[in-house]
Structure formats: structure tokens, C-alpha cells
Design a protein around this motif. Structure first.
Motif, PDB file in Angstrom:
ATOM      1  N   LEU A  85       1.334   0.515  -8.598  1.00 45.28           N
ATOM      2  CA  LEU A  85       0.719   1.103  -7.835  1.00 45.28           C
ATOM      3  C   LEU A  85      -0.824   0.214  -8.231  1.00 45.28           C
ATOM      4  N   ALA A 127      -3.121   8.092  -4.301  1.00 47.03           N
ATOM      5  CA  ALA A 127      -2.508   9.318  -4.918  1.00 47.03           C
ATOM      6  C   ALA A 127      -3.148  10.881  -6.008  1.00 47.03           C
ATOM      7  N   PRO A 179       0.763  -1.341  -0.374  1.00 51.42           N
ATOM      8  CA  PRO A 179       0.074   0.103  -0.338  1.00 51.42           C
ATOM      9  C   PRO A 179       0.970   1.178  -0.090  1.00 51.42           C
ATOM     10  N   LYS A 180       0.381   2.321  -0.991  1.00 53.51           N
ATOM     11  CA  LYS A 180       1.615   3.904  -0.836  1.00 53.51           C
ATOM     12  C   LYS A 180       0.017   4.564  -1.075  1.00 53.51           C
ATOM     13  N   SER A 185      -4.682   0.090  -3.696  1.00 54.21           N
ATOM     14  CA  SER A 185      -4.122   0.273  -2.858  1.00 54.21           C
ATOM     15  C   SER A 185      -3.487   1.134  -3.084  1.00 54.21           C
ATOM     16  N   TYR A 186      -4.148   1.641  -3.285  1.00 48.15           N
ATOM     17  CA  TYR A 186      -2.999   3.221  -3.268  1.00 48.15           C
ATOM     18  C   TYR A 186      -3.944   4.688  -3.347  1.00 48.15           C
TER      19      TYR A 186
END
Length: 280
Positions: free
Chosen positions: A264, A271, A239-240, A268-269
Motif C-alpha cells: 500500500l 483502505a 492504486p488500490k 495511492s490507496y
């Protein structure tokens, strides 16, 4: 000598002794107050370090507290930062600083560190990942900055080079990014990386490497370019949270997108991208 005279002498002596004791107490109080005032400043200086590093003229046994007494390596500066402490590390412009000499890299676990340049040289300081060899094999990895649980690293006006294989065939491209977890399988690391007015060159190893964890990546007024065999900036699907503003990404080929450059994975991200260009 009359009794009255003796009593008067005793009273006078007692008064003199009392006066002496009171003066001593006052002196002690003053010294305690002065020492107490110095404690917060000493604690702040220890918790929030300010250190200077010059890879040419520095010596790792120097204090590193002033520009005329710089340390030589980033590792020596990091070793002077207390656990859960923070530091501003000033890097002399125009110099190269290799990180990760020694297995496990430069450990910055539970530290918050800001790297900024100093000096009058025109070029940015270069922070470069160095290949290291596992003691029990012929496998080489990029030994950069590592942590067991979390790290918070900020760079301003620096050039970052992730590391070259230099002809080594077994350099572990999926392990040992410039910023990586430390230890065996299973560690979960929280990465917080900020780049402002930087040049980031992704060479033969990625920027990050971890099996589990979370990456918070912030890029502002920064250029990211391809300078080796690595085709992604971040090659792990953890995850980010990504915040990119005024960033130029070049050299990764036609069709490159943030999704594949930063891995990505859907869902899970988070942005945010503004004023950013990607070109072949």
C-alpha cells in the motif's frame, strides 16, 4: 344458372377465403408472440450463464448446465461465457481445479464471474494456479486468470492457492500472479476481486501481477496464510481500494502489516479494515 346465383357463390367463396386467411393470420400472430416471449429468456440465459464443473467426473464436451452434466475444467466453463457477460460457476466440493494450463492463463477479460461450491462433500473446492512455460524460454510463470482490460471475480466458500514453483528456479515471481494482466508491457487492467468465507494460501507467486492498473480487493470472513516463498499478498504498487472485514492473516512473520503485505504505497490507496488480525 342465373347471374344472381353466380354472384352469391362468388361472395360465399370470398367469405370462406377471408375466414381462412384470418385464421392463418391469428395462428401466425400466436406463434410470433410465443417466440417473442422466449427471446428474453434465451438472451438472459446466454448473458447470465449458470455452469457446473467437476474435475473428477466432468467432461468438457458436456453442456455444463446441470449437475449431472458437469464440465471438467474452469477454462471450459469460462470459454462458454460471452464477452461482457456474467456467469455463476458451481465447483464441486472436495475437488481441485487448476487454472492457467496454457500460455496466457484462463482469460476472463470483461467478464463478471462468481465461483460457488455445490455438492455434499465437507471440504471446500480448491482453485489452484498452475505453472506454465513460455514457449521461447525456460521461464515459468503462474498462469492463472488473466485479462487485457478488466475482470470481476468473486469467490464464496472456496480455497484459493496461488501456485507452487515445484523446484523450478526461473518461475518469474514478479510476473504471472494468480490474477494478472495479459499481453505485453503497457496494458492497464482493472481488477475487482472479492473473497467471502474463503481460505487464501499465498504460495510461491503473489495474488496479483500487473505493471499498470487498479486493484479493488474485498475480503470478508476469510483467512490468508503463507504457504510458500512469497512474502507479500500483493507485490505491485498500483492504486488500490481495499475493504477487509473479519479477516485473519497468518504466517507472514513478525512485523507484517497491511501496508507491506498489500504494498500500500502512500497516497495511492483507500483502505477499510475492521475485525482483522495479523499474526506471525
Amino acid at each position: 344458372m342465373s347471374l344472381e346465383t353466380v354472384i352469391a357463390g362468388l361472395v360465399s367463396a370470398c367469405n370462406a377465403l377471408t375466414d381462412t386467411v384470418n385464421k392463418k393470420i391469428s395462428l401466425i400472430d400466436q406463434r410470433v408472440a410465443a417466440a417473442t416471449e422466449q427471446v428474453p429468456a434465451a438472451v438472459r440465459a446466454e448473458v447470465n450463464k449458470m455452469l457446473y464443473v467437476d474435475s473428477s467426473s466432468g467432461v468438457d464436451t458436456n453442456s455444463g448446465l446441470t449437475p449431472d452434466k458437469p464440465l471438467k475444467t474452469i477454462a471450459a466453463a469460462v470459454n462458454r461465457v460471452m464477452l461482457c457477460g456474467s456467469a455463476t460457476i458451481f465447483l464441486r466440493r472436495g475437488k481441485v481445479y487448476e487454472v492457467g494450463r496454457g500460455l496466457g492463463g484462463t482469460n476472463v477479460d470483461n467478464m463478471s464471474i462468481l465461483f460457488v461450491p455445490y455438492g455434499t462433500e465437507a471440504s471446500k473446492p480448491i482453485v489452484r494456479g498452475a505453472l506454465v512455460r513460455f514457449s521461447d524460454s525456460n521461464t515459468y510463470v503462474c498462469g492463472g486468470f488473466s485479462a487485457f482490460t478488466e475482470m470481476s471475480i468473486k469467490f464464496t466458500d472456496c480455497r484459493i492457492e496461488t501456485g507452487l514453483a515445484n523446484g523450478v528456479s526461473q518461475y518469474g515471481p514478479d510476473y504471472g500472479g494468480l490474477f494478472s494482466r495479459d499481453g505485453g508491457l503497457g496494458e492497464s487492467v482493472s481488477f475487482k476481486l472479492f473473497f467471502h468465507k474463503c481460505e487464501v494460501v499465498v504460495q510461491d507467486v503473489p495474488l496479483f501481477s500487473t505493471y499498470y492498473g487498479f486493484i479493488q480487493l474485498s475480503l470478508a470472513q476469510t483467512t490468508i496464510s503463507k504457504g510458500g516463498t512469497q512474502s507479500t499478498i500483493v507485490n505491485v504498487g498500483v492504486p488500490k481500494m481495499v475493504d477487509i472485514s473479519s479477516v485473519s492473516i497468518v504466517g507472514f512473520g513478525a512485523g507484517a502489516t497491511l501496508d507491506n503485505l498489500l504494498t500500500l504505497a502512500p497516497g495511492s490507496y483507500t483502505a477499510r479494515q475492521v475485525y482483522t488480525t495479523i499474526s506471525a
